[in-house]
Write a protein that holds these residues in place. Sequence first.
Motif, PDB file in Angstrom:
ATOM      1  N   ILE A  60      47.908 -48.419  12.332  1.00 39.35           N
ATOM      2  CA  ILE A  60      49.205 -48.053  11.764  1.00 39.35           C
ATOM      3  C   ILE A  60      50.344 -48.189  12.764  1.00 39.35           C
ATOM      4  CG2 ILE A  60      48.183 -46.499  10.048  1.00 39.35           C
ATOM      5  CD1 ILE A  60      49.067 -44.154  11.836  1.00 39.35           C
ATOM      6  N   GLU A  61      50.018 -48.598  13.988  1.00 35.80           N
ATOM      7  CA  GLU A  61      51.037 -48.830  15.018  1.00 35.80           C
ATOM      8  C   GLU A  61      50.930 -50.271  15.524  1.00 35.80           C
ATOM      9  OE1 GLU A  61      51.930 -44.886  17.359  1.00 35.80           O
ATOM     10  OE2 GLU A  61      49.780 -45.370  17.467  1.00 35.80           O
ATOM     11  N   PRO A  62      51.331 -51.241  14.698  1.00 37.81           N
ATOM     12  CA  PRO A  62      51.154 -52.642  15.061  1.00 37.81           C
ATOM     13  C   PRO A  62      52.019 -53.118  16.229  1.00 37.81           C
ATOM     14  CG  PRO A  62      52.416 -52.472  13.030  1.00 37.81           C
ATOM     15  CD  PRO A  62      51.954 -51.080  13.388  1.00 37.81           C
ATOM     16  N   SER A  63      52.961 -52.312  16.671  1.00 38.58           N
ATOM     17  CA  SER A  63      53.802 -52.725  17.797  1.00 38.58           C
ATOM     18  C   SER A  63      53.933 -51.621  18.851  1.00 38.58           C
ATOM     19  CB  SER A  63      55.185 -53.135  17.283  1.00 38.58           C
ATOM     20  OG  SER A  63      55.807 -52.058  16.623  1.00 38.58           O
ATOM     21  N   CYS A  64      52.888 -50.812  19.026  1.00 37.14           N
ATOM     22  CA  CYS A  64      52.956 -49.706  19.988  1.00 37.14           C
ATOM     23  C   CYS A  64      52.902 -50.184  21.428  1.00 37.14           C
ATOM     24  CB  CYS A  64      51.845 -48.704  19.731  1.00 37.14           C
ATOM     25  SG  CYS A  64      50.170 -49.339  20.013  1.00 37.14           S
ATOM     26  N   GLY A  65      52.314 -51.351  21.672  1.00 37.24           N
ATOM     27  CA  GLY A  65      52.212 -51.887  23.035  1.00 37.24           C
ATOM     28  C   GLY A  65      51.072 -51.264  23.806  1.00 37.24           C
ATOM     29  N   PRO A  66      50.768 -51.799  24.991  1.00 43.29           N
ATOM     30  CA  PRO A  66      49.676 -51.282  25.813  1.00 43.29           C
ATOM     31  C   PRO A  66      50.064 -50.006  26.566  1.00 43.29           C
ATOM     32  CG  PRO A  66      50.708 -53.129  26.905  1.00 43.29           C
ATOM     33  CD  PRO A  66      51.384 -52.999  25.571  1.00 43.29           C
ATOM     34  N   LEU A  67      49.067 -49.351  27.104  1.00 50.32           N
ATOM     35  CA  LEU A  67      49.279 -48.137  27.895  1.00 50.32           C
ATOM     36  C   LEU A  67      49.762 -48.539  29.286  1.00 50.32           C
ATOM     37  CD1 LEU A  67      48.905 -45.037  27.981  1.00 50.32           C
ATOM     38  CD2 LEU A  67      46.626 -45.452  28.876  1.00 50.32           C
ATOM     39  N   PRO A  68      50.930 -48.070  29.706  1.00 49.13           N
ATOM     40  CA  PRO A  68      51.458 -48.436  31.026  1.00 49.13           C
ATOM     41  C   PRO A  68      50.509 -48.006  32.158  1.00 49.13           C
ATOM     42  CG  PRO A  68      53.153 -47.346  29.699  1.00 49.13           C
ATOM     43  CD  PRO A  68      51.846 -47.199  28.967  1.00 49.13           C
TER      44      PRO A  68
END
Length: 72
Positions: A60-68
């Motif tokens: 449900i978060e298709p653009s959350c990005g990776p974990l910094p």
Amino acid sequence: MRRLVLGNHSPRDMQYLVVGGKNLGVNVGQYINNTTAQSSNKLLTSVMNALGHAATGIGIEPSCGPLPGFLA
């Protein structure tokens, strides 16, 4: 009497252990302490990127990005 509540998906105080990954470009030997709660989907996105799948998010978060700080 204690009541067990199922279905709580809060990321607060959730801990993850990732084993292996040096050859996949993962920063090993670190402890990432997030001062703010972040979605576990960021970790999953980072793992997918490490495995060679160019992902910007998952579910449900298709653009959350990776974990910094997870990937080198």
